[in-house]
Write an enzyme that holds these catalytic residues in place. Structure first.
Site: not given
Ligand code: CIR
Length: 260
Positions: A66, A72, A137, A168, A255
Site C-alpha cells: 500500500d 497516510d 485507523r 478515512h 492518498c
Molecule cells: C489502505 O487500506 O490503507 C489502502 N488500501 C488505501 C489507503 C487510502 N488512503 C487514503 O485514503 N488516504
C-alpha cells in the site's frame, strides 16, 4: 494558515509496486490492473506538475503493497512534517521509508510515538483548523498526540468522527478553497463542517469526494459527471484522472501524494 492549505510548491509521490495487487481493501471487487494503475499514476503526477508542483517521485517498495498511498504516513505543514503511526499493521513499516525523505526536505520532522494510531487520510487541513476523523485507523490517543504537536505552531485541531464503514475521513471530503469543502451528504450530515460552505457530491457519486485542490487546479477522479459539473459551475478548474484501479483498494486522489 489561510491559502497555505491549498497553495503548495512541492509534492511527494511513490510509484506503485507490482505487489499492490495485494493491497488492503474493505471489500474484494477484484485485483487492480497494474499497467492501468501505472498509467493513471503517471497522469496524476503530470497533473500535479501542471498545477505547479515540483514532484519528488519515490521508487516503488516491493515489501509494502500500500506504499503508493503516501498520504497516510505523514502530515506536511509549512512549519514541520509529522510522521504518522498507521493503524493498519501492514503499513507501519512505511513510515521508516518516508522519514529520511522528509528529513531532507523539512528542517523539523517529528513523529507520533504512540501508543495511539493516526493516518494522514483522516486529516483535513483547512484554512481555519485541522479536522481529524476518528476511524478504524485513527484513535483518540493518536489525535491527542497530534493536537499537542500542532498546538505549538498555533493550529487548532478539532476531533470529529469518520462515519462507520468509511475508511478515512477524507474518503468523503476535500478542501476546495479557504472556506469551501466538497463532501458527501452523509459526512456533511454529521455536522463537522459548520462554518464552511459545503458542496455536496451528487447522488451515487460519493467517490468523487476524495479530490484535491492543488494551487489553481482541483484533481478529481474521473467518471462523476454531475459532481464535476457542480464544481465547474462553482468556478473551479477541474482535471479528471482515472482512478478505477486505486479505487479497488479504497484509494483516491488525496492518498497518492503529500503536498506542501
Ligand atoms: C489502505 O487500506 O490503507 C489502502 N488500501 C488505501 C489507503 C487510502 N488512503 C487514503 O485514503 N488516504
Amino acid at each position: 494558515m489561510s491559502e497555505s492549505s491549498y497553495q503548495f510548491t512541492r509534492a511527494i509521490t511513490r510509484k506503485p509496486a507490482p505487489n499492490i495487487v495485494h493491497g488492503l481493501r474493505a471489500e474484494d471487487i477484484g485485483d487492480p490492473d497494474f499497467d492501468q494503475m501505472l498509467q493513471d499514476h503517471a497522469h496524476y503526477v503530470a497533473t500535479l506538475q501542471q498545477a505547479g508542483a515540483a514532484v519528488t517521485e519515490l521508487t516503488a517498495l516491493d515489501d509494502f503493497p500500500d506504499s503508493t498511498f503516501v498520504e497516510d504516513v505523514a502530515l506536511c505543514l509549512p512549519e514541520l512534517a509529522i510522521l504518522m503511526r498507521p493503524g493498519a499493521p501492514s503499513r507501519a513499516g512505511e513510515v521508516a521509508q518516508m522519514a529520511p525523505v522528509l528529513r531532507d526536505l523539512f528542517e523539523r520532522v517529528v513523529a507520533i510515538d504512540g501508543p495511539g494510531f493516526i493516518e494522514g487520510g483522516d486529516i483535513l487541513v483547512t484554512s481555519k483548523q485541522i479536522l481529524v476523523g476518528r476511524s478504524e485507523r485513527t484513535d483518540s490517543a493518536g489525535i491527542a498526540e497530534l493536537a499537542e504537536i500542532v498546538s505549538y505552531h498555533g493550529y487548532s485541531l478539532h476531533e470529529v468522527k469518520t462515519p462507520a464503514g468509511i475508511l478515512h475521513f477524507k474518503t468523503d471530503c476535500s478542501l476546495l478553497d479557504a472556506e469551501t469543502i466538497l463532501a458527501t451528504p452523509r459526512l456533511d450530515a454529521s455536522g463537522c463542517f459548520e462554518g464552511y460552505r459545503v458542496i455536496h457530491t451528487a447522488r451515487g457519486e460519493e467517490a468523487a469526494a476524495n479530490s484535491i485542490r492543488y494551487n489553481d487546479l482541483v484533481l478529481m477522479p474521473a467518471g462523476f459527471p454531475h459532481t464535476l459539473a457542480r464544481l465547474q459551475d462553482a468556478g473551479y478548474e477541474v482535471r479528471a484522472i482515472n482512478n478505477s484501479e486505486c479505487a479497488k483498494l479504497d484509494g483516491g486522489m488525496s492518498c497518492l501524494s503529500l503536498r506542501f
